[in-house]
Write a protein that holds these residues in place. Structure first.
Motif, PDB file in Angstrom:
ATOM      1  N   TRP A  96       0.832  -1.205   0.000  1.00  0.00           N
ATOM      2  CA  TRP A  96       0.000   0.000   0.000  1.00  0.00           C
ATOM      3  C   TRP A  96       0.868   1.257   0.000  1.00  0.00           C
ATOM      4  CZ3 TRP A  96      -1.092   4.150   3.331  1.00  0.00           C
ATOM      5  CH2 TRP A  96      -2.283   4.841   3.070  1.00  0.00           C
ATOM      6  N   GLY A  97       1.873   1.261   0.852  1.00  0.00           N
ATOM      7  CA  GLY A  97       2.743   2.425   0.927  1.00  0.00           C
ATOM      8  C   GLY A  97       3.576   2.622  -0.329  1.00  0.00           C
ATOM      9  N   PHE A  98       3.877   1.521  -1.010  1.00  0.00           N
ATOM     10  CA  PHE A  98       4.646   1.603  -2.251  1.00  0.00           C
ATOM     11  C   PHE A  98       3.999   2.559  -3.248  1.00  0.00           C
ATOM     12  CE2 PHE A  98       5.545   0.196  -6.565  1.00  0.00           C
ATOM     13  CZ  PHE A  98       6.929   0.114  -6.569  1.00  0.00           C
ATOM     14  N   LYS A  99       2.678   2.506  -3.287  1.00  0.00           N
ATOM     15  CA  LYS A  99       1.950   3.346  -4.243  1.00  0.00           C
ATOM     16  C   LYS A  99       2.061   4.818  -3.924  1.00  0.00           C
ATOM     17  CE  LYS A  99      -1.474  -0.287  -4.811  1.00  0.00           C
ATOM     18  NZ  LYS A  99      -2.908  -0.617  -4.828  1.00  0.00           N
ATOM     19  N   ALA A 100       2.411   5.132  -2.697  1.00  0.00           N
ATOM     20  CA  ALA A 100       2.509   6.533  -2.289  1.00  0.00           C
ATOM     21  C   ALA A 100       3.953   7.012  -2.250  1.00  0.00           C
ATOM     22  CB  ALA A 100       1.857   6.723  -0.921  1.00  0.00           C
ATOM     23  N   LEU A 101       4.882   6.189  -2.708  1.00  0.00           N
ATOM     24  CA  LEU A 101       6.287   6.596  -2.683  1.00  0.00           C
ATOM     25  C   LEU A 101       6.533   7.741  -3.656  1.00  0.00           C
ATOM     26  CD1 LEU A 101       8.422   3.318  -2.513  1.00  0.00           C
ATOM     27  CD2 LEU A 101       8.255   5.129  -0.810  1.00  0.00           C
ATOM     28  N   ASP A 102       7.264   8.727  -3.188  1.00  0.00           N
ATOM     29  CA  ASP A 102       7.739   9.791  -4.060  1.00  0.00           C
ATOM     30  C   ASP A 102       9.120   9.402  -4.574  1.00  0.00           C
ATOM     31  OD1 ASP A 102       5.495  11.403  -3.398  1.00  0.00           O
ATOM     32  OD2 ASP A 102       6.469  11.882  -1.498  1.00  0.00           O
ATOM     33  N   ASP A 103       9.756  10.334  -5.246  1.00  0.00           N
ATOM     34  CA  ASP A 103      11.151  10.097  -5.586  1.00  0.00           C
ATOM     35  C   ASP A 103      11.960  10.032  -4.299  1.00  0.00           C
ATOM     36  OD1 ASP A 103      10.667  10.173  -8.331  1.00  0.00           O
ATOM     37  OD2 ASP A 103      10.751  12.364  -8.349  1.00  0.00           O
ATOM     38  N   PRO A 104      12.957   9.196  -4.269  1.00  0.00           N
ATOM     39  CA  PRO A 104      13.786   9.134  -3.051  1.00  0.00           C
ATOM     40  C   PRO A 104      14.498  10.456  -2.822  1.00  0.00           C
ATOM     41  CG  PRO A 104      14.754   7.845  -4.835  1.00  0.00           C
ATOM     42  CD  PRO A 104      13.401   8.248  -5.292  1.00  0.00           C
ATOM     43  N   ARG A 105      14.519  10.861  -1.570  1.00  0.00           N
ATOM     44  CA  ARG A 105      15.231  12.088  -1.230  1.00  0.00           C
ATOM     45  C   ARG A 105      16.650  11.742  -0.798  1.00  0.00           C
ATOM     46  NH1 ARG A 105      10.473  12.669   1.462  1.00  0.00           N
ATOM     47  NH2 ARG A 105      11.497  12.507   3.479  1.00  0.00           N
ATOM     48  N   GLN A 108      17.306   9.995   2.453  1.00  0.00           N
ATOM     49  CA  GLN A 108      16.661   8.702   2.700  1.00  0.00           C
ATOM     50  C   GLN A 108      17.577   7.556   2.303  1.00  0.00           C
ATOM     51  OE1 GLN A 108      12.938   9.294   0.482  1.00  0.00           O
ATOM     52  NE2 GLN A 108      11.865   9.222   2.436  1.00  0.00           N
ATOM     53  N   PRO A 171      18.622   4.270  -6.089  1.00  0.00           N
ATOM     54  CA  PRO A 171      17.665   4.020  -5.018  1.00  0.00           C
ATOM     55  C   PRO A 171      16.207   4.003  -5.480  1.00  0.00           C
ATOM     56  CG  PRO A 171      18.568   6.235  -4.875  1.00  0.00           C
ATOM     57  CD  PRO A 171      19.331   5.539  -5.939  1.00  0.00           C
ATOM     58  N   ASP A 172      15.931   4.510  -6.645  1.00  0.00           N
ATOM     59  CA  ASP A 172      14.535   4.594  -7.064  1.00  0.00           C
ATOM     60  C   ASP A 172      14.100   3.278  -7.711  1.00  0.00           C
ATOM     61  OD1 ASP A 172      12.031   5.225  -7.854  1.00  0.00           O
ATOM     62  OD2 ASP A 172      12.567   7.026  -8.968  1.00  0.00           O
ATOM     63  N   PHE A 173      13.655   2.331  -6.882  1.00  0.00           N
ATOM     64  CA  PHE A 173      13.240   1.034  -7.414  1.00  0.00           C
ATOM     65  C   PHE A 173      11.777   1.029  -7.837  1.00  0.00           C
ATOM     66  CE2 PHE A 173      13.154   0.705  -2.713  1.00  0.00           C
ATOM     67  CZ  PHE A 173      11.799   0.544  -2.514  1.00  0.00           C
ATOM     68  N   ARG A 174      11.113   2.145  -7.595  1.00  0.00           N
ATOM     69  CA  ARG A 174       9.689   2.224  -7.909  1.00  0.00           C
ATOM     70  C   ARG A 174       9.367   1.901  -9.349  1.00  0.00           C
ATOM     71  NH1 ARG A 174       7.438   7.837  -7.523  1.00  0.00           N
ATOM     72  NH2 ARG A 174       9.579   7.985  -8.295  1.00  0.00           N
TER      73      ARG A 174
ATOM     74  N   GLY B   7      13.292   8.473   7.655  1.00  0.00           N
ATOM     75  CA  GLY B   7      14.594   8.572   7.002  1.00  0.00           C
ATOM     76  C   GLY B   7      14.928   7.401   6.115  1.00  0.00           C
ATOM     77  N   TYR B   9      13.679   4.867   2.675  1.00  0.00           N
ATOM     78  CA  TYR B   9      12.898   4.832   1.440  1.00  0.00           C
ATOM     79  C   TYR B   9      12.363   3.428   1.222  1.00  0.00           C
ATOM     80  CZ  TYR B   9      11.622   5.680  -3.442  1.00  0.00           C
ATOM     81  OH  TYR B   9      10.938   5.825  -4.625  1.00  0.00           O
ATOM     82  N   GLY B  11       8.350   0.875   1.099  1.00  0.00           N
ATOM     83  CA  GLY B  11       6.904   0.834   1.153  1.00  0.00           C
ATOM     84  C   GLY B  11       6.343   0.880   2.558  1.00  0.00           C
ATOM     85  N   ALA B  15       4.039   3.859   4.216  1.00  0.00           N
ATOM     86  CA  ALA B  15       2.702   3.595   4.744  1.00  0.00           C
ATOM     87  C   ALA B  15       2.585   4.102   6.176  1.00  0.00           C
ATOM     88  CB  ALA B  15       2.405   2.094   4.692  1.00  0.00           C
TER      89      ALA B  15
END
Lengths: 213, 213
Positions: A96-105, A108, A171-174, B7, B9, B11, B15
DNA sequence: CGGGATCCCTTAGGATACTG
DNA sequence: CAGTATCCTAAGGGATCCCG
């Protein structure tokens, strides 16, 4: 625990009184990957204060979610059977949280246990069954995991076979897991670097591990 | 949200940044039963400070979990499609926490929405299918719900059929839902009082709504 | 060195009063 | 009824220290 309960009698409130405190669910998440020592937990939760880690471990132990096992001079924390029942919930939260991931900062990090759980929640057993046994070594940002996919089962960590494909990515595995970035294009653009093995196997990876965005 | 993120990145952390704050998941739980007004939410969460409710609603709205709908001079809060995807997680938490319930304490209340969700997580669709359509009015402690079981589907709240069985019990619904207290014995001991309808239907109820202890 | 305990300070959260 | 504003306490953050 008197001041922070919810004053309500019900299953959801009871669950949140046990694992709803800050950091508690992340400790459970990391222990779902395997038993961990105090220092390993602290390293896997980069920003947790040590006093909070200590008190959460006590609370989770008192609630029967984890137990401490002295093992050859060191102490190991592991989930009880009751604690392991949280697995579908943690995986569900991850998806569920995966869908709300932004670009990694920049600040992070990706920890190995966090990555392991995200890949488990992305794992598609029925798709995996259509492929022969495959072993991967994947790196996203600073976190690396090894995975062995054997029919519909996924093994994390220990391999008993040589790695078929090892690759490294940012880091952006999305976008890779969501299918937004096709395997071949990820390689062509350099976003994924294949280190060893057939680069076609990356497509098998992205079919085996898939999360909707 | 800068100081209270994790801190990391991934899922699960994402969430928890959205619904991991104190009270947030309970707001989602109550909205899973149906759209609610501010005052209804406050009433269903007896100990939530009003400023916390207000800020949680803003945060959940900003994250796309809920939205406010002005409806005929009043404001209604309801889950978005994304928020409704939390349903299996909330039900899973309810079933998990149910097993850790102690005896109800005097200061604990049962709210209608909490009871509704607990009954939904206890609902056994395949067992329910074996019975004809049945409508119940159940009261545990101070909370009352009406349920209509129609094949494998459960409707909460609005009935379009007369009630087949209405009963009242104390706040300790654990033993009845766990099967620890058989229906007939619950009636014999007075722990459950059948108000209208055939008392044999209580057994159907306990078969239809069952949670492991 | 692993596994914590202690300290101080900051901030979220609890209680209650108040307002459009 | 639907929230703000305020004040205060307790939990959490951060660093350091301790002990086997």
């Amino acid at each position: 625990m008197a001041a922070r309960d919810y004053g309500e009698y019900g299953g959801v409130t009871r669950a949140l009184e046990i694992v709803g405190e800050r950091w508690a669910m992340l400790i459970v998440r990391d222990l779902l990957v395997g038993p961990r020592r105090y220092g390993e937990l602290a390293a896997g939760l980069p920003r947790i204060p040590t006093n909070i880690l200590a008190s959460r471990l006590k609370e989770l132990q008192a609630a029967g979610v984890i137990h401490r096992v002295p093992r050859s001079r060191v102490i190991i924390y592991e989930l009880t059977a009751y604690g392991r029942e949280l697995e579908p919930i943690v995986l569900g939260l991850g998806a569920w949280g995966f869908k709300a991931l932004d670009d990694p900062r920049a600040e992070q990090v990706i920890t190995p246990d966090s990555l392991a759980i995200d890949l488990r929640s992305a794992f598609q057993p029925q798709v995996a069954s259509t492929f022969p046994t495959t072993a991967y070594a994947a790196r996203f940002g600073s976190a690396a995991v090894t995975l062995q996919v054997d029919g519909p089962t996924l093994l994390l960590g220990e391999l008993d076979a040589p790695v078929d494909l090892s690759f490294a990515a940012g880091p952006d595995f999305r976008r890779l897991l969501s299918g937004d970035l096709p395997a071949q294009r990820a390689i062509a653009s350099g976003e994924v670097e294949v280190l060893t093995g057939h680069s076609e196997l990356l497509q098998r990876f992205t079919q085996t591990f898939r999360l909707a965005a």
